[in-house]
Design a protein around this motif. Structure first.
Motif, mmCIF file in Angstrom:
data_model
loop_
_atom_site.group_PDB
_atom_site.id
_atom_site.type_symbol
_atom_site.label_atom_id
_atom_site.label_comp_id
_atom_site.label_asym_id
_atom_site.label_seq_id
_atom_site.Cartn_x
_atom_site.Cartn_y
_atom_site.Cartn_z
ATOM 1 N N SER A 145 0.968 -1.292 0.070
ATOM 2 C CA SER A 145 -0.347 -0.111 0.028
ATOM 3 C C SER A 145 0.965 1.132 0.067
ATOM 4 N N TRP A 146 2.096 1.205 0.445
ATOM 5 C CA TRP A 146 2.941 2.404 0.518
ATOM 6 C C TRP A 146 3.493 2.557 -0.643
ATOM 7 N N ASN A 147 3.628 1.710 -1.865
ATOM 8 C CA ASN A 147 4.097 1.906 -2.841
ATOM 9 C C ASN A 147 4.120 3.317 -3.675
ATOM 10 N N PRO A 148 4.972 4.078 -3.768
ATOM 11 C CA PRO A 148 5.044 5.387 -4.440
ATOM 12 C C PRO A 148 4.246 5.161 -5.846
ATOM 13 N N PRO A 149 3.884 6.498 -6.162
ATOM 14 C CA PRO A 149 3.137 6.419 -7.371
ATOM 15 C C PRO A 149 4.146 6.413 -8.551
ATOM 16 N N ASN A 150 4.119 5.979 -9.758
ATOM 17 C CA ASN A 150 5.116 5.988 -10.724
ATOM 18 C C ASN A 150 5.832 7.009 -11.169
ATOM 19 N N TRP A 151 5.154 8.255 -11.259
ATOM 20 C CA TRP A 151 5.747 9.356 -11.571
ATOM 21 C C TRP A 151 6.521 10.067 -10.580
ATOM 22 N N LEU A 152 6.668 9.559 -9.400
ATOM 23 C CA LEU A 152 7.738 9.979 -8.439
ATOM 24 C C LEU A 152 9.022 9.484 -8.745
ATOM 25 N N PHE A 153 9.139 8.166 -9.269
ATOM 26 C CA PHE A 153 10.510 7.736 -9.342
ATOM 27 C C PHE A 153 11.433 8.545 -10.234
ATOM 28 N N GLY A 154 11.083 8.846 -11.417
ATOM 29 C CA GLY A 154 11.997 9.730 -12.327
ATOM 30 C C GLY A 154 12.678 11.115 -11.671
ATOM 31 N N PRO A 155 11.702 11.855 -11.059
ATOM 32 C CA PRO A 155 12.099 13.050 -10.354
ATOM 33 C C PRO A 155 13.206 12.652 -9.177
ATOM 34 N N ALA A 156 12.702 11.800 -8.432
ATOM 35 C CA ALA A 156 13.560 11.337 -7.156
ATOM 36 C C ALA A 156 14.959 10.732 -7.487
ATOM 37 N N TRP A 157 14.900 9.971 -8.560
ATOM 38 C CA TRP A 157 16.304 9.500 -9.111
ATOM 39 C C TRP A 157 17.055 10.359 -9.759
ATOM 40 N N THR A 158 16.412 11.365 -10.319
ATOM 41 C CA THR A 158 17.043 12.513 -11.213
ATOM 42 C C THR A 158 17.836 13.443 -9.912
ATOM 43 N N VAL A 159 17.133 13.869 -9.117
ATOM 44 C CA VAL A 159 17.819 14.344 -7.786
ATOM 45 C C VAL A 159 19.172 13.506 -7.100
ATOM 46 N N LEU A 160 18.882 12.305 -6.890
ATOM 47 C CA LEU A 160 19.737 11.447 -6.133
ATOM 48 C C LEU A 160 20.979 11.325 -7.336
ATOM 49 N N TYR A 161 20.775 11.103 -8.469
ATOM 50 C CA TYR A 161 21.858 11.075 -9.602
ATOM 51 C C TYR A 161 22.671 12.222 -9.468
ATOM 52 N N CYS A 162 22.091 13.518 -9.537
ATOM 53 C CA CYS A 162 22.680 14.866 -9.775
ATOM 54 C C CYS A 162 23.713 14.959 -8.350
ATOM 55 N N GLY A 163 22.926 14.395 -7.122
ATOM 56 C CA GLY A 163 23.531 14.550 -5.820
ATOM 57 C C GLY A 163 24.777 13.633 -5.780
ATOM 58 N N MET A 164 24.654 12.417 -6.314
ATOM 59 C CA MET A 164 25.922 11.568 -6.423
ATOM 60 C C MET A 164 27.009 12.237 -7.075
#
Length: 169
Positions: A44-63
Motif C-alpha cells: 500500500s505504501w508503494n509510491p506513484p510511478n511518476w515519483l521515481f523519475g524526479p527522485a532518481w534525477t535528484v539523487l543522481y545529480c547529488g551523487m
C-alpha cells in the motif's frame, strides 16, 4: 565560465538513469493499458510511478556532485582518488543494471540479491567519499536512504508475488 568536470560529473550518473527510464517505460504501460509491472501485487505504501523519475534525477545529480567533490579534493584522478572513484563507478554500474534485471527480465528475486549488493557497494562508496570530504554525506546519505526504501520495496514486491508463478522468478 563553465566547469566541464562538474557538469560531466552530474550528467554521467543520469545517463544510466535515462537508459533505465527507457527500459522501464515499456513495462509500465502498453497499448492495452497493462504491463508486467502493473500486474504485480505491491504494498500500500508503494509510491506513484511518476515519483521515481524526479527522485532518481535528484539523487543522481547529488551523487554526481559528491563524486566531483572527491575528484576535486583529491587533485583529479590521483592515487588518493582511485579507491573512492572505483567504488563509485562500481556502485553506479550496479545501480544502472538493477532496472533491467527487475523490469526487463522480470527477475524479482534476482533483483533483490542485486540491490543488496548495490546497498553494500553504495555504503562503501559513501564511507570512502566522506573520508575525503565530509560534505559528500549531504548528497550520499539521502541516496543510501532511498536505496534502503527501494530494497524494502523490492523485498515486499517479491514477497507479495512469490506464489504467482507468472510474476515470481
Amino acid at each position: 565560465m563553465f566547469n566541464w568536470n562538474l557538469i560531466g560529473s552530474i550528467i554521467l550518473p543520469n545517463i544510466g538513469g535515462w537508459a533505465g527510464a527507457i527500459t522501464t517505460a515499456g513495462q509500465m504501460k502498453n497499448e492495452n493499458g497493462t504491463a508486467w509491472y502493473q500486474t504485480l501485487e505491491k504494498p500500500s505504501w508503494n509510491p506513484p510511478n511518476w515519483l521515481f523519475g524526479p527522485a532518481w534525477t535528484v539523487l543522481y545529480c547529488g551523487m554526481g556532485f559528491a563524486s566531483y567533490l572527491v575528484w576535486r579534493d583529491c587533485g583529479g584522478f590521483t592515487k588518493k582518488s582511485i579507491l573512492p572513484l572505483v567504488l563509485y563507478g562500481g556502485q553506479l554500474v550496479l545501480n544502472w543494471t538493477w532496472t533491467p534485471v527487475f523490469f526487463r527480465l522480470h527477475q524479482i528475486g534476482l533483483a533483490l540479491i542485486h540491490i543488496f549488493l548495490l546497498d553494500a557497494a553504495a555504503a562503501a562508496c559513501t564511507a570512502s567519499f566522506i573520508a575525503v570530504n565530509k560534505n559528500t554525506a549531504y548528497f550520499m546519505v539521502p541516496y543510501l536512504a532511498w536505496l534502503c526504501f527501494a530494497t524494502t520495496l523490492n523485498y515486499s514486491i517479491w514477497q507479495l508475488n512469490k506464489d504467482d508463478g507468472e510474476n515470481y522468478k
